[in-house]
Write a protein that holds these residues in place. Structure first.
Motif, PDB file in Angstrom:
ATOM      1  N   ALA A  23       0.826  -1.210   0.000  1.00 20.32           N
ATOM      2  CA  ALA A  23       0.000   0.000   0.000  1.00 20.32           C
ATOM      3  C   ALA A  23       0.855   1.253   0.000  1.00 20.32           C
ATOM      4  CB  ALA A  23      -0.930  -0.022   1.217  1.00 20.32           C
ATOM      5  N   ARG A  24       1.957   1.239   0.718  1.00 20.72           N
ATOM      6  CA  ARG A  24       2.812   2.427   0.772  1.00 20.72           C
ATOM      7  C   ARG A  24       3.418   2.723  -0.599  1.00 20.72           C
ATOM      8  NH1 ARG A  24       5.489   5.186   5.050  1.00 20.72           N
ATOM      9  NH2 ARG A  24       6.020   7.221   4.153  1.00 20.72           N
ATOM     10  N   ALA A  52       0.644   4.226  -2.748  1.00 22.50           N
ATOM     11  CA  ALA A  52       0.400   5.607  -2.331  1.00 22.50           C
ATOM     12  C   ALA A  52       1.510   6.524  -2.827  1.00 22.50           C
ATOM     13  CB  ALA A  52       0.283   5.685  -0.813  1.00 22.50           C
ATOM     14  N   MET A 102      -9.651   3.042  -2.711  1.00 20.44           N
ATOM     15  CA  MET A 102      -9.485   1.610  -2.959  1.00 20.44           C
ATOM     16  C   MET A 102     -10.743   0.849  -2.580  1.00 20.44           C
ATOM     17  SD  MET A 102      -6.551  -1.150  -1.766  1.00 20.44           S
ATOM     18  CE  MET A 102      -7.243  -1.507  -0.146  1.00 20.44           C
ATOM     19  N   SER A 132     -13.025  -1.585  -0.795  1.00 20.03           N
ATOM     20  CA  SER A 132     -13.087  -2.344   0.460  1.00 20.03           C
ATOM     21  C   SER A 132     -13.918  -3.611   0.270  1.00 20.03           C
ATOM     22  CB  SER A 132     -13.694  -1.488   1.570  1.00 20.03           C
ATOM     23  OG  SER A 132     -15.051  -1.147   1.283  1.00 20.03           O
ATOM     24  N   LEU A 182      -6.112  -5.400   4.510  1.00 17.20           N
ATOM     25  CA  LEU A 182      -5.526  -4.597   3.444  1.00 17.20           C
ATOM     26  C   LEU A 182      -6.034  -3.163   3.469  1.00 17.20           C
ATOM     27  CD1 LEU A 182      -5.557  -7.159   0.499  1.00 17.20           C
ATOM     28  CD2 LEU A 182      -3.727  -6.650   2.127  1.00 17.20           C
ATOM     29  N   LEU A 183      -7.255  -2.960   3.926  1.00 18.36           N
ATOM     30  CA  LEU A 183      -7.787  -1.600   3.998  1.00 18.36           C
ATOM     31  C   LEU A 183      -7.050  -0.777   5.052  1.00 18.36           C
ATOM     32  CD1 LEU A 183      -9.927   0.346   2.847  1.00 18.36           C
ATOM     33  CD2 LEU A 183     -11.369  -0.299   4.773  1.00 18.36           C
ATOM     34  N   GLU A 238      -3.965  -1.174   5.969  1.00 18.63           N
ATOM     35  CA  GLU A 238      -2.680  -0.847   5.352  1.00 18.63           C
ATOM     36  C   GLU A 238      -2.841   0.327   4.380  1.00 18.63           C
ATOM     37  OE1 GLU A 238      -0.846  -4.332   3.638  1.00 18.63           O
ATOM     38  OE2 GLU A 238      -1.550  -5.609   5.285  1.00 18.63           O
ATOM     39  N   TRP A 239      -3.962   0.328   3.669  1.00 20.28           N
ATOM     40  CA  TRP A 239      -4.230   1.364   2.678  1.00 20.28           C
ATOM     41  C   TRP A 239      -4.381   2.739   3.316  1.00 20.28           C
ATOM     42  CZ3 TRP A 239      -4.102   2.539  -2.253  1.00 20.28           C
ATOM     43  CH2 TRP A 239      -4.957   3.522  -2.776  1.00 20.28           C
TER      44      TRP A 239
END
Length: 436
Positions: free
Chosen positions: A61-62, A65, A78, A80, A106-107, A109-110
């Motif tokens: 995710a980083r 971004a 993103m 969900s 994962l969300l 992390e997002w």
């Protein structure tokens, strides 16, 4: 001129103009479009196997971004949960989620990655759920062609599903800190093929909207609950003018893909050129809108090489020309053919979609532009004002009415996707021309 459809949220949205959309889920394992479940009429029990093989080991995710930020984007959204019902967040309402199958929220992390890169946080959530046992069959549902489809609906409890829907939205807006933008998807309030669609009252859209405003007072909400939100969202086409509702210009966002698919579609190579994407971005802002540009990570969660290259090249263009997009908007200045114009304060930005030979004529701008330059390198563009009362010379352009400002262009086009000429406007004139 510009007004939200309802409410007052969205000043940052009007300024930021450019965002990243990310569609990721277990449909990426199938790699045949995010609607593969309904396109292929796949039963739930067969589709669930994709969750068993969902391994987002390369989802970073980083890095996504950071790529968005380097592309000049200011916010990102993103998925969900998409229409197939698989959740990328830690929901307590179903085991059909990435925490249970892949051991990762994962969300979370997002949203943490976006905040670390100083990007506004967006979440996509689908009201549709083909996996849920109480979601009634309709003309989009994978089971629509079953001989007993209508009989199946008799055993489905829609009230249970609506409660599930509301409870998941509450989780998203309670458990992940400040959310700047929620992108719902979608309401189809019309019958087709003998089936009813799904209407705002089916979702309980008014209650959802109220809950969103209470839990996240500053949140921007789109229009896909089927009731007015803070913006409208034309998808996969470019509007010909500023979008309106009942004759009133409104906030809007064009949702566009790189190749016609939102999710990872391995064998789809119908990609738009970077030049086309940059032109779409400029055209959108020139009409008062935002562009939300989508990528679909592959099954392992990696951004594909083609998508990485596209974002990188857009980023290089934005490094040189970003002031013509971010903080800019529509103008009353008349654009010459094959150009679009954005304006930011006392600067107008002429985006040349085709490179003319020698001269570019701007009607009614004589005496109203103090300086002109190519934005990519800052080099001066000479300006001329032709006196229509004098006879045209052999080497002097004629046929222009009084008040025309002529820009004298180099023969060789700048080596950028879309060249931009920055015009320094007279301050009073600028105020009259800027549309907000």
């Amino acid at each position: 001129m510009q007004q939200p459809v309802t409410g007052t949220n969205g000043a940052w949205f009007d300024h930021d103009r450019f965002g990243l959309f990310v569609h990721y889920g277990i449909y990426s394992v199938a790699a045949r479009h995010e609607w593969v479940m309904t396109r292929e009429r796949t039963p739930v029990v067969d589709y669930e196997r994709y969750a068993q093989f969902f391994d987002p080991d390369l989802f970073d995710a980083r890095a996504i971004a950071r790529a968005a930020k380097e592309a000049g984007m200011k916010y990102a959204v993103m998925t969900s949960k998409h229409h197939d019902g698989f959740c990328l967040f830690d929901t307590k309402l179903t085991d059909y989620n990435s925490v249970n199958y892949a051991g990762r929220d994962l969300l979370r992390e997002w949203v943490e990655a976006l905040r670390a890169e100083d990007l506004k946080v967006g979440i996509y959530y689908s009201q549709i759920d083909w996996h849920h046992p109480d979601y009634t069959i309709d003309y989009h549902h994978p089971r629509r062609d079953d001989s007993d489809a209508r009989l199946q609906n008799e055993s489905r409890n829609w009230a249970n599903y609506r409660q599930y829907l509301h409870s998941q939205i509450r989780e998203l807006l309670t458990n992940y800190g400040k959310i700047d933008y929620i992108f719902f998807d979608f309401t189809y309030a019309e019958p087709r093929d003998g089936w009813d669609g799904k209407y705002p009252e089916d979702w309980g859209s008014e209650e959802i909207m109220k809950m969103c405003r209470e839990l996240q007072p500053g949140i921007v909400i789109n229009d896909r609950l089927g009731i007015p939100g803070d913006l409208i969202t034309p998808e996969q086409y470019q509007p010909t003018e500023w979008m309106t509702v009942n004759g009133q210009a409104v906030r809007w966002e064009a949702c566009q893909t790189l190749n016609g698919s939102w999710g990872y579609d391995r064998d789809n190579f119908d990609f738009k050129s970077v030049e086309m994407l940059v032109a779409m971005l400029a055209d959108t802002v020139a009409k008062g809108g935002n562009l939300l540009l989508n990528i679909g990570p592959d099954a392992r969660g990696a951004v594909t090489p083609r998508d990485r290259e596209t974002l990188s090249r857009i980023g290089e263009w934005m490094r040189l020309h970003g002031q013509s997009i971010i903080g800019a908007g529509a103008t009353r200045i008349q654009a010459p053919p094959a150009t679009v114009i954005t304006q930011r304060g006392d600067r107008a930005y002429l985006h040349l979609l085709a490179w003319p030979f020698g001269h570019l004529h701007l009607r009614d701008l004589a005496g109203k532009v103090k300086f002109a330059r190519l934005l990519n390198d800052g080099s001066e563009i000479k300006m001329e004002i032709t006196d229509p009362d004098l006879p045209a010379l052999t080497t002097q352009p004629g046929g222009q009415p009084a008040g025309t400002l002529t820009l004298v262009l180099p023969v060789v086009r700048p080596n950028v996707e879309v060249p931009v000429i920055e015009l320094y406007l007279d301050e009073d004139f600028a105020k009259d021309m800027e549309l907000k």
